[in-house]
Design a protein around this motif. Sequence first.
Motif, short mmCIF file in Angstrom:
data_model
loop_
_atom_site.label_atom_id
_atom_site.label_comp_id
_atom_site.label_asym_id
_atom_site.label_seq_id
_atom_site.Cartn_x
_atom_site.Cartn_y
_atom_site.Cartn_z
N TRP A 244 0.65 -15.31 -2.40
CA TRP A 244 2.05 -16.04 -2.72
C TRP A 244 2.17 -17.30 -3.57
N THR A 245 2.88 -17.53 -4.54
CA THR A 245 2.91 -18.52 -5.29
C THR A 245 3.61 -19.57 -4.81
N PHE A 246 3.16 -20.85 -4.50
CA PHE A 246 3.80 -22.17 -4.00
C PHE A 246 4.88 -22.84 -5.23
N ASN A 247 5.48 -22.23 -5.71
CA ASN A 247 6.38 -22.86 -6.65
C ASN A 247 7.70 -23.48 -6.09
N GLU A 249 10.91 -22.86 -7.01
CA GLU A 249 11.53 -21.43 -6.85
C GLU A 249 11.54 -20.69 -5.67
N ASN A 250 10.23 -20.22 -5.71
CA ASN A 250 9.95 -19.16 -4.53
C ASN A 250 10.27 -19.91 -3.12
N ASN A 256 15.52 -19.91 1.99
CA ASN A 256 16.85 -20.23 2.11
C ASN A 256 17.41 -21.77 2.24
N LEU A 257 16.62 -22.63 1.32
CA LEU A 257 16.91 -24.04 1.59
C LEU A 257 18.49 -24.39 1.30
N ASN A 258 19.00 -23.73 0.12
CA ASN A 258 20.35 -24.43 0.03
C ASN A 258 21.35 -23.80 1.11
#
Length: 307
Positions: A244-247, A249-250, A256-258
């Motif tokens: 899993w890429t820790f950027n 956007e992901n 669901n931060l927004n």
Amino acid sequence: MGLITGVCTFLYHLPQIYKWLLKPYYITSFFMTIAFMVVRKAPGLCEHLATQREDGNSCDFDWRELEIIMFLTAIVMMKNRRAITLEQHIGNLFMFSKVANVILFFRLDIRLGILYLVLCVAFVMTCKPPLYMGPEYIKYFSDTTIDEELQRDSRVTWIVEFYANWSSECQSFAPVFAELSLKYNCAGLRFGKVDIGRYGEVSQRYRVCTSPLAKQLPSLILYQGGQEVMRRPMVDNKGRAISWTFNEENIIREFNLNELFQKSKKLNKTRGFKEEQLNGSEPEEGSNELQPETIEQEQPTESKKDQ
């Protein structure tokens, strides 16, 4: 147009990059990266080196050395496809360049290979990558405080990073997590970190393996009401992390931060209204008075300097 944008971005961040590159770790890594090239091209020295070139020119790379350099370039490009920060890109370049230099020096002269290998070991033991020390709204837990904080208020959602200082992936992810905390931290949505390399019992209690082979560092876990809701990366039945890429956007999408942030802002308003009712007073129209939760968020909760 894209090239012009890239150049403008580089020039805009040049003062920050210049200050970053002046750190001893990166200066030393740079000179160790170009060590073989300097030795091979240095006048007065290169004439005495061995070579497999048909023309006998010992001051230029032979075909085998070029193959190793090209292979190094391909490996760095493949590895940097998953890199998310400039530090990761530069770190991959430095790491694989040192490995290639060890091979090149041993092939050139075993004495030079041993000397360079000793320098690499001394560098790893004495010079560590600089830790991120920028602004952040992050609470740093210990083995005795993490349980209490997660269960203190069931209305608060926590996103906790489990990390270790020795992990290069954790060090590269630090500025990304700090940036997210600056954007989304509020009274109902908090960000925390715990060093499971330091507190081994926490890793067992929260089922995060610190082994480099498991590739579970860093791990992000979302807690609501003191209970784990989700984590990234996920872990398979064999205890290995699913890639899993820790950027940024992901993380915003998966957690669901927004949506969490919007709910948390409503929680802030509800708390403020209840406090006004308990105090028996209404705030004056146009008042700049802040709620206690808002005041609290104007200062970082904790920093690495407190550790």
